[in-house]
Enzyme design. Structure first.
Site, PDB file in Angstrom:
ATOM      1  N   ARG A 130       0.825  -1.210   0.000  1.00  7.25           N
ATOM      2  CA  ARG A 130       0.000   0.000   0.000  1.00  7.25           C
ATOM      3  C   ARG A 130       0.854   1.252   0.000  1.00  7.25           C
ATOM      4  O   ARG A 130       1.978   1.251   0.485  1.00  7.25           O
ATOM      5  CB  ARG A 130      -0.895   0.033   1.249  1.00  7.25           C
ATOM      6  CG  ARG A 130      -2.085  -0.883   1.230  1.00  7.25           C
ATOM      7  CD  ARG A 130      -3.122  -0.536   0.191  1.00  7.25           C
ATOM      8  NE  ARG A 130      -3.352   0.892   0.044  1.00  7.25           N
ATOM      9  CZ  ARG A 130      -4.248   1.602   0.723  1.00  7.25           C
ATOM     10  NH1 ARG A 130      -5.032   1.026   1.597  1.00  7.25           N
ATOM     11  NH2 ARG A 130      -4.384   2.894   0.535  1.00  7.25           N
TER      12      ARG A 130
ATOM     13  N   ARG B 222       2.419   4.837 -16.190  1.00 11.99           N
ATOM     14  CA  ARG B 222       2.931   4.515 -17.526  1.00 11.99           C
ATOM     15  C   ARG B 222       4.177   5.337 -17.824  1.00 11.99           C
ATOM     16  O   ARG B 222       5.154   4.828 -18.381  1.00 11.99           O
ATOM     17  CB  ARG B 222       1.847   4.738 -18.574  1.00 11.99           C
ATOM     18  CG  ARG B 222       0.770   3.658 -18.542  1.00 11.99           C
ATOM     19  CD  ARG B 222      -0.148   3.710 -19.745  1.00 11.99           C
ATOM     20  NE  ARG B 222      -0.961   4.918 -19.801  1.00 11.99           N
ATOM     21  CZ  ARG B 222      -2.122   5.075 -19.167  1.00 11.99           C
ATOM     22  NH1 ARG B 222      -2.612   4.096 -18.420  1.00 11.99           N
ATOM     23  NH2 ARG B 222      -2.796   6.194 -19.287  1.00 11.99           N
TER      24      ARG B 222
ATOM     25  N   CYS C 272      -7.678   2.631 -12.386  1.00 12.02           N
ATOM     26  CA  CYS C 272      -7.985   3.803 -11.563  1.00 12.02           C
ATOM     27  C   CYS C 272      -9.448   3.753 -11.148  1.00 12.02           C
ATOM     28  O   CYS C 272     -10.301   3.308 -11.912  1.00 12.02           O
ATOM     29  CB  CYS C 272      -7.748   5.097 -12.341  1.00 12.02           C
ATOM     30  SG  CYS C 272      -6.031   5.420 -12.741  1.00 12.02           S
TER      31      CYS C 272
ATOM     32  N   GLU D 217     -11.957   7.233  -5.046  1.00 12.76           N
ATOM     33  CA  GLU D 217     -11.988   6.927  -3.613  1.00 12.76           C
ATOM     34  C   GLU D 217     -13.352   7.321  -3.050  1.00 12.76           C
ATOM     35  O   GLU D 217     -14.009   8.230  -3.564  1.00 12.76           O
ATOM     36  CB  GLU D 217     -10.875   7.715  -2.916  1.00 12.76           C
ATOM     37  CG  GLU D 217     -10.711   7.425  -1.450  1.00 12.76           C
ATOM     38  CD  GLU D 217     -10.198   6.029  -1.161  1.00 12.76           C
ATOM     39  OE1 GLU D 217     -10.574   5.492  -0.097  1.00 12.76           O
ATOM     40  OE2 GLU D 217      -9.452   5.467  -1.982  1.00 12.76           O
TER      41      GLU D 217
ATOM     42  N   ARG E 199      -4.257   7.067  -3.695  1.00 15.01           N
ATOM     43  CA  ARG E 199      -3.856   5.845  -2.986  1.00 15.01           C
ATOM     44  C   ARG E 199      -3.491   4.785  -4.017  1.00 15.01           C
ATOM     45  O   ARG E 199      -4.000   4.796  -5.135  1.00 15.01           O
ATOM     46  CB  ARG E 199      -4.993   5.349  -2.101  1.00 15.01           C
ATOM     47  CG  ARG E 199      -5.290   6.241  -0.914  1.00 15.01           C
ATOM     48  CD  ARG E 199      -6.562   5.772  -0.194  1.00 15.01           C
ATOM     49  NE  ARG E 199      -6.805   6.472   1.035  1.00 15.01           N
ATOM     50  CZ  ARG E 199      -7.430   7.642   1.134  1.00 15.01           C
ATOM     51  NH1 ARG E 199      -7.870   8.262   0.050  1.00 15.01           N
ATOM     52  NH2 ARG E 199      -7.628   8.205   2.313  1.00 15.01           N
TER      53      ARG E 199
ATOM     54  N   ARG F  59      -1.705   6.725   7.958  1.00 15.58           N
ATOM     55  CA  ARG F  59      -1.181   5.528   8.627  1.00 15.58           C
ATOM     56  C   ARG F  59      -0.057   5.904   9.570  1.00 15.58           C
ATOM     57  O   ARG F  59       1.094   5.536   9.364  1.00 15.58           O
ATOM     58  CB  ARG F  59      -0.698   4.506   7.588  1.00 15.58           C
ATOM     59  CG  ARG F  59      -1.775   3.852   6.760  1.00 15.58           C
ATOM     60  CD  ARG F  59      -2.773   3.040   7.593  1.00 15.58           C
ATOM     61  NE  ARG F  59      -2.146   2.033   8.422  1.00 15.58           N
ATOM     62  CZ  ARG F  59      -1.946   0.767   8.063  1.00 15.58           C
ATOM     63  NH1 ARG F  59      -2.320   0.363   6.873  1.00 15.58           N
ATOM     64  NH2 ARG F  59      -1.397  -0.086   8.880  1.00 15.58           N
TER      65      ARG F  59
END
Length: 126
Positions: free
Chosen positions: A13, A69, A80, A83, A95, A121
């Site tokens: 992640r 790319r 894609c 979110e 993310r 996080r």
């Protein structure tokens, strides 16, 4: 037909934020995130299985996969998505969920959170 051992598939992640919604800036931040993920986890391009990106609904300038790319991942399946739009969520956030073949134990993977996404996080070591 011969059988060969395959490394387990792991998921890695990461996330970053942008400061302005322009194609160039988004590409720069996503490439910096991918570079950090590759470097901190000693990833080789051939280990990649697929990469999923999400972007918050306030990002309109480009798809994060364009940056991937540009980074050299044109032969890797990229996706894609938007979110979830959650009150109080981190704005202008990209993310990534990277699937790769790796013998590295899951607990030893280094998830990467940069820029304004570091707060997502705060339980992870830098």
């Amino acid at each position: 037909v011969g059988w060969s051992a395959v490394s387990p598939v792991r998921a890695l992640r990461g996330a970053t934020t942008i400061d302005e919604d322009t194609r160039e800036h988004l590409h720069d931040r996503v490439i910096a995130l991918l570079e950090a993920m590759f470097e901190r986890n000693a990833i080789d391009h051939d280990q990649l299985v697929s990469v999923i990106f999400t972007a918050t609904a306030d990002i309109h300038s480009a798809f994060p996969a364009e940056a991937a790319r540009k980074f050299g991942l044109g032969d890797v399946p990229l996706l894609c998505a938007q979110e979830l739009s959650i009150d109080g969520g981190t704005p202008w956030c990209v993310r990534v969920l990277m699937h790769l073949e790796s013998d590295t134990p899951r607990a030893e993977l280094h998830h990467v959170y940069l820029e304004g996404a570091r707060s997502l996080r705060d339980d992870l070591p830098d």
